[in-house]
Design a protein around this motif. Structure first.
Motif, PDB file in Angstrom:
ATOM      1  N   TYR A  50       0.883  -1.235   0.009  1.00  0.00           N
ATOM      2  CA  TYR A  50       0.096   0.064   0.299  1.00  0.00           C
ATOM      3  C   TYR A  50       0.618   1.105  -0.145  1.00  0.00           C
ATOM      4  O   TYR A  50       1.878   1.254   0.710  1.00  0.00           O
ATOM      5  CB  TYR A  50      -0.875   0.114   1.423  1.00  0.00           C
ATOM      6  CG  TYR A  50      -1.902  -1.277   1.537  1.00  0.00           C
ATOM      7  CD1 TYR A  50      -2.919  -1.166   0.831  1.00  0.00           C
ATOM      8  CD2 TYR A  50      -1.390  -2.523   2.125  1.00  0.00           C
ATOM      9  CE1 TYR A  50      -3.987  -2.173   0.924  1.00  0.00           C
ATOM     10  CE2 TYR A  50      -2.435  -3.447   2.075  1.00  0.00           C
ATOM     11  CZ  TYR A  50      -3.486  -3.351   1.440  1.00  0.00           C
ATOM     12  OH  TYR A  50      -4.343  -4.569   1.605  1.00  0.00           O
ATOM     13  N   LEU A  51       0.390   2.316  -0.756  1.00  0.00           N
ATOM     14  CA  LEU A  51       1.151   3.483  -0.961  1.00  0.00           C
ATOM     15  C   LEU A  51       0.285   4.547   0.043  1.00  0.00           C
ATOM     16  O   LEU A  51      -1.035   4.671  -0.425  1.00  0.00           O
ATOM     17  CB  LEU A  51       1.403   3.990  -2.167  1.00  0.00           C
ATOM     18  CG  LEU A  51       1.915   5.437  -2.319  1.00  0.00           C
ATOM     19  CD1 LEU A  51       3.307   5.519  -1.866  1.00  0.00           C
ATOM     20  CD2 LEU A  51       1.714   5.903  -4.019  1.00  0.00           C
ATOM     21  N   ILE A  52       0.741   5.367   0.951  1.00  0.00           N
ATOM     22  CA  ILE A  52       0.219   6.225   1.777  1.00  0.00           C
ATOM     23  C   ILE A  52       0.945   7.773   1.773  1.00  0.00           C
ATOM     24  O   ILE A  52       1.975   7.600   2.014  1.00  0.00           O
ATOM     25  CB  ILE A  52      -0.219   5.844   3.285  1.00  0.00           C
ATOM     26  CG1 ILE A  52      -0.954   4.367   3.128  1.00  0.00           C
ATOM     27  CG2 ILE A  52      -0.712   6.709   3.791  1.00  0.00           C
ATOM     28  CD1 ILE A  52      -1.030   3.742   4.695  1.00  0.00           C
ATOM     29  N   GLY A  53      -0.049   8.674   1.433  1.00  0.00           N
ATOM     30  CA  GLY A  53       0.633   9.835   1.920  1.00  0.00           C
ATOM     31  C   GLY A  53       1.464  10.857   0.730  1.00  0.00           C
ATOM     32  O   GLY A  53       2.061  11.488   1.145  1.00  0.00           O
ATOM     33  N   SER A  54       1.370  10.224  -0.526  1.00  0.00           N
ATOM     34  CA  SER A  54       2.437  10.855  -1.298  1.00  0.00           C
ATOM     35  C   SER A  54       1.584  11.584  -2.212  1.00  0.00           C
ATOM     36  O   SER A  54       0.347  11.956  -2.483  1.00  0.00           O
ATOM     37  CB  SER A  54       2.821   9.477  -2.264  1.00  0.00           C
ATOM     38  OG  SER A  54       3.692  10.029  -3.371  1.00  0.00           O
ATOM     39  N   ASN A  55       2.563  12.292  -3.006  1.00  0.00           N
ATOM     40  CA  ASN A  55       2.218  13.096  -4.338  1.00  0.00           C
ATOM     41  C   ASN A  55       2.948  12.673  -5.424  1.00  0.00           C
ATOM     42  O   ASN A  55       4.061  11.998  -5.168  1.00  0.00           O
ATOM     43  CB  ASN A  55       2.380  14.737  -4.005  1.00  0.00           C
ATOM     44  CG  ASN A  55       3.978  15.143  -3.593  1.00  0.00           C
ATOM     45  OD1 ASN A  55       3.829  15.194  -2.498  1.00  0.00           O
ATOM     46  ND2 ASN A  55       4.673  15.387  -4.712  1.00  0.00           N
TER      47      ASN A  55
END
Length: 339
Positions: A121-126
């Motif tokens: 899972y990828l969380i909090g990125s731009n």
């Protein structure tokens, strides 16, 4: 109890460190694992559901050496740890910037998260900025294989929203539990960065002198208005502390030395955040200094050095900020008056 491997940028950066803390606090019934510098064995020792490994641990050295011969890999322990966990969480902000034309090493590192993890899972990125369309296409394909992706701005979300498991959610630090009970001083807190060495595809090193002079002029004006000044370094390894010391060398501050304070984040997050909480105004270049200022209901002047800051300002329909490109021409008094 679920076992979660945390993949994050661990370089003594207050914002990134805070994101990891928030993640662990939010899921107290999960067991988290982190592979990082031994610095975090002390900085994060109070996080009860987090186990930290460093390259200096005997167990890590053993597995890295053994798996280097067996699998011809240099990251054997981390790969083994991901395989043993129920999921991997990649948490971080600006993790998809095409700094250089050749981004193959970064793409492989992100692809390995998928390769060795049961779920990822990828969380909090731009996303971005990037130079080549192929960069976007390569990551679009990779992120389509992840199990969940959460972007922190609508610009990034809109580029990937055709993927069913991609969602938008505000920056992770907006989940920080604030306490506004502290006394507020007649003080302005400055979060600054160093532009030295930032000469990649999106070089901002060209603005280093303009930026430094602007911070000096703005700080001096606040001092003349009777405020005290706190300079807070969010990330010493990236040059924040060095830049602050260069800023305060100006003779313009000679008669204000007793009103200027310098602080350097050393792993004690609450100590650094308390400085923001106790200040009246925040002048923030670091992304998370801006977020924390908002959380504590402070007047905030964002200094935009990166697209990530501009995008969150657009998402929140906020227009009072100063970008690097305009610092040379902007009116200091107008900025102060509009905060």
């Amino acid at each position: 109890m679920k076992k979660i491997f945390v993949y994050a940028y661990m370089a003594q950066n207050l914002g990134d460190d805070l994101m990891v803390r928030i993640l662990c606090d939010r899921y107290p019934n999960a067991q988290f694992y982190l592979y990082s510098d031994k610095f975090y064995k002390t900085a994060f020792k109070d996080i009860k559901n987090l186990i930290i490994y460093s390259s200096e641990d005997k167990e890590v050295k053993f597995w890295n050496k053994a798996l280097k011969h067996i699998k011809k890999t240099t990251n054997g322990f981390m790969e083994r740890l991901m395989e043993k966990c129920d999921a991997t969480v990649h948490i971080g902000g600006s993790v998809f910037i095409q700094h250089n034309d050749d981004y193959s090493a970064f793409l492989k590192a992100d692809a390995d998260l998928r390769k060795f993890s049961k779920k990822v899972y990828l969380i909090g990125s731009n996303f971005g900025p990037y130079k080549d369309e192929q960069y976007y296409l390569d990551y679009h394909q990779l992120l389509s294989t992840y199990d969940g992706v959460s972007f922190r701005d609508y610009y990034s979300y809109n580029k990937f929203k055709d993927i069913p498991h991609v969602v938008y959610a505000p920056d992770v630090v907006f989940n920080y539990q604030t306490d506004n009970s502290s006394n507020v001083e007649h003080r302005v807190l400055f979060s600054t960065i160093s532009l030295a060495g930032r000469n990649d595809n999106f070089a901002i090193i060209q603005y280093w002198e303009v930026y430094r002079k602007f911070i000096q002029k703005l700080a001096k004006r606040y001092l003349e208005l009777g405020y005290k000044i706190t300079f807070l370094s969010f990330c010493e390894p990236q040059g924040d502390f060095y830049e602050i010391n260069e800023i305060v060398k100006t003779h313009d501050f000679d008669c204000f030395k007793d009103k200027i304070e310098i602080n350097n984040y050393n792993g004690n997050i609450e100590e650094s955040i308390s400085l923001i909480k106790e200040s009246e105004i925040i002048v923030g270049t670091r992304f998370h200094s801006i977020i924390l200022g908002w959380l504590f209901n402070k007047p905030v002047l964002p200094i935009v050095y990166d697209n990530k800051t501009l995008q969150v300002l657009k998402d929140m329909n906020l227009k009072n900020y100063a970008s690097l490109e305009e610092l040379e021409k902007v009116s200091i008094d107008d900025l102060i008056g509009n905060i």
